[in-house]
Design a protein around this motif. Structure first.
Motif, short mmCIF file in Angstrom:
data_model
loop_
_atom_site.label_atom_id
_atom_site.label_comp_id
_atom_site.label_asym_id
_atom_site.label_seq_id
_atom_site.Cartn_x
_atom_site.Cartn_y
_atom_site.Cartn_z
N ALA A 168 -3.21 -11.04 8.76
CA ALA A 168 -2.13 -10.08 8.52
C ALA A 168 -2.64 -8.65 8.64
N ASP A 169 -3.89 -8.49 9.07
CA ASP A 169 -4.46 -7.16 9.25
C ASP A 169 -3.57 -6.36 10.21
N LYS A 170 -3.05 -5.24 9.74
CA LYS A 170 -2.07 -4.48 10.52
C LYS A 170 -2.61 -3.99 11.84
N HIS A 171 -3.88 -3.61 11.87
CA HIS A 171 -4.48 -3.15 13.13
C HIS A 171 -4.54 -4.29 14.14
N VAL A 172 -4.94 -5.47 13.70
CA VAL A 172 -5.04 -6.63 14.58
C VAL A 172 -3.66 -7.04 15.07
N VAL A 173 -2.70 -7.09 14.15
CA VAL A 173 -1.34 -7.48 14.52
C VAL A 173 -0.76 -6.48 15.52
N ASP A 174 -0.93 -5.19 15.25
CA ASP A 174 -0.40 -4.17 16.16
C ASP A 174 -1.04 -4.28 17.54
N HIS A 175 -2.35 -4.46 17.57
CA HIS A 175 -3.05 -4.59 18.85
C HIS A 175 -2.56 -5.83 19.60
N THR A 176 -2.38 -6.92 18.90
CA THR A 176 -1.90 -8.17 19.52
C THR A 176 -0.51 -7.97 20.11
N ALA A 228 1.56 -18.64 14.28
CA ALA A 228 1.02 -18.01 13.07
C ALA A 228 0.70 -19.09 12.05
N TYR A 229 -0.47 -18.95 11.44
CA TYR A 229 -0.88 -19.84 10.36
C TYR A 229 -1.84 -19.08 9.47
N SER A 230 -2.17 -19.64 8.35
CA SER A 230 -3.06 -19.00 7.39
C SER A 230 -2.52 -17.59 7.07
N SER A 231 -3.38 -16.59 7.01
CA SER A 231 -2.95 -15.23 6.68
C SER A 231 -1.98 -14.64 7.69
N GLY A 232 -1.98 -15.18 8.90
CA GLY A 232 -1.06 -14.68 9.92
C GLY A 232 0.40 -14.86 9.56
N MET A 233 0.70 -15.83 8.71
CA MET A 233 2.08 -16.03 8.27
C MET A 233 2.62 -14.80 7.53
N ARG A 234 1.74 -14.11 6.86
CA ARG A 234 2.15 -12.91 6.11
C ARG A 234 2.79 -11.87 7.03
N ALA A 235 2.32 -11.79 8.28
CA ALA A 235 2.83 -10.81 9.24
C ALA A 235 4.27 -11.11 9.68
N LEU A 236 4.77 -12.28 9.34
CA LEU A 236 6.13 -12.66 9.73
C LEU A 236 7.11 -12.63 8.56
N LYS A 237 6.61 -12.23 7.40
CA LYS A 237 7.48 -12.15 6.23
C LYS A 237 8.34 -10.89 6.27
N LYS A 238 9.51 -10.99 5.71
CA LYS A 238 10.47 -9.87 5.71
C LYS A 238 9.92 -8.62 5.03
N ASP A 239 8.98 -8.78 4.10
CA ASP A 239 8.46 -7.62 3.37
C ASP A 239 7.16 -7.07 3.98
N TYR A 240 6.85 -7.48 5.20
CA TYR A 240 5.67 -6.96 5.91
C TYR A 240 5.99 -5.57 6.44
N ASP A 241 5.06 -4.95 7.10
CA ASP A 241 5.20 -3.60 7.65
C ASP A 241 6.45 -3.49 8.55
N PRO A 242 7.41 -2.60 8.20
CA PRO A 242 8.66 -2.50 8.95
C PRO A 242 8.48 -2.18 10.44
N LYS A 243 7.53 -1.31 10.78
CA LYS A 243 7.29 -0.97 12.19
C LYS A 243 6.83 -2.19 12.98
N LEU A 244 5.93 -2.94 12.38
CA LEU A 244 5.40 -4.12 13.07
C LEU A 244 6.45 -5.22 13.15
N LEU A 245 7.26 -5.37 12.12
CA LEU A 245 8.34 -6.34 12.18
C LEU A 245 9.35 -5.98 13.27
N SER A 246 9.60 -4.69 13.44
CA SER A 246 10.49 -4.23 14.50
C SER A 246 9.93 -4.61 15.87
#
Length: 149
Positions: A42-50, A72-90
């Motif tokens: 769920a590291d925002k830098h990694v998710v954004d780069h991906t 997505a699995y393990s910590s990566g699931m966090r990046a798909l939750k509604k309360d994750y970073d709004p810019k990245l969810l967008s």
């Protein structure tokens, strides 16, 4: 000397305008390339780069000649939750609009006591994310994770 400098100045122009060479058989609507990406952080830098890498690759391929699946699995699931970073969810939702498939791991959700309603709309769910990666690879998907830790 001047000629060499002239060519060195032109080199970036040639590189920027370089056309993509597609291997045979060429990707088409009937025979698209199938790109598999693992998301286990769920590291925002990694998710954004991906996500940025996915956008960049989508621009290269002809329309409808590339299928992309992010598992997505393990910590990566966090990046798909509604309360994750709004810019990245967008960005994720935008990629979904382009047909990028996002698949979530139910095992991780059960371990973390999360519900499907905690996640953004449009996700597909499988029991085991890692098993999904294995099966997609067996089915011919090419696994390239743009930013591995």
């Amino acid at each position: 000397m001047y000629l060499r400098s002239f060519f060195l100045l032109l080199l970036p122009l040639f590189l920027l305008g370089a056309e993509m060479h597609f291997s045979d058989p060429k990707p088409t609507f009937d025979h698209p390339r199938k790109w598999l990406i693992r998301l286990n952080t769920a590291d925002k830098h990694v998710v954004d780069h991906t996500l940025g890498a996915i956008y960049n690759v989508l621009k290269i391929y002809p329309s409808d000649s590339l299928e992309v699946c992010v598992v997505a699995y393990s910590s990566g699931m966090r990046a798909l939750k509604k309360d994750y970073d709004p810019k990245l969810l967008s960005k994720i939702k935008s990629l979904m609009d382009y047909g990028v498939e996002f698949v979530g791991c139910l095992n991780t959700m059960q371990t973390m006591h999360w519900k499907k309603s905690d996640f953004i709309d449009g996700l597909e769910f499988v029991q085991a994310g890692i098993a999904e990666v294995i099966e997609r690879k067996v089915a011919g998907w090419i696994e390239v994770t743009p930013y591995d830790q």
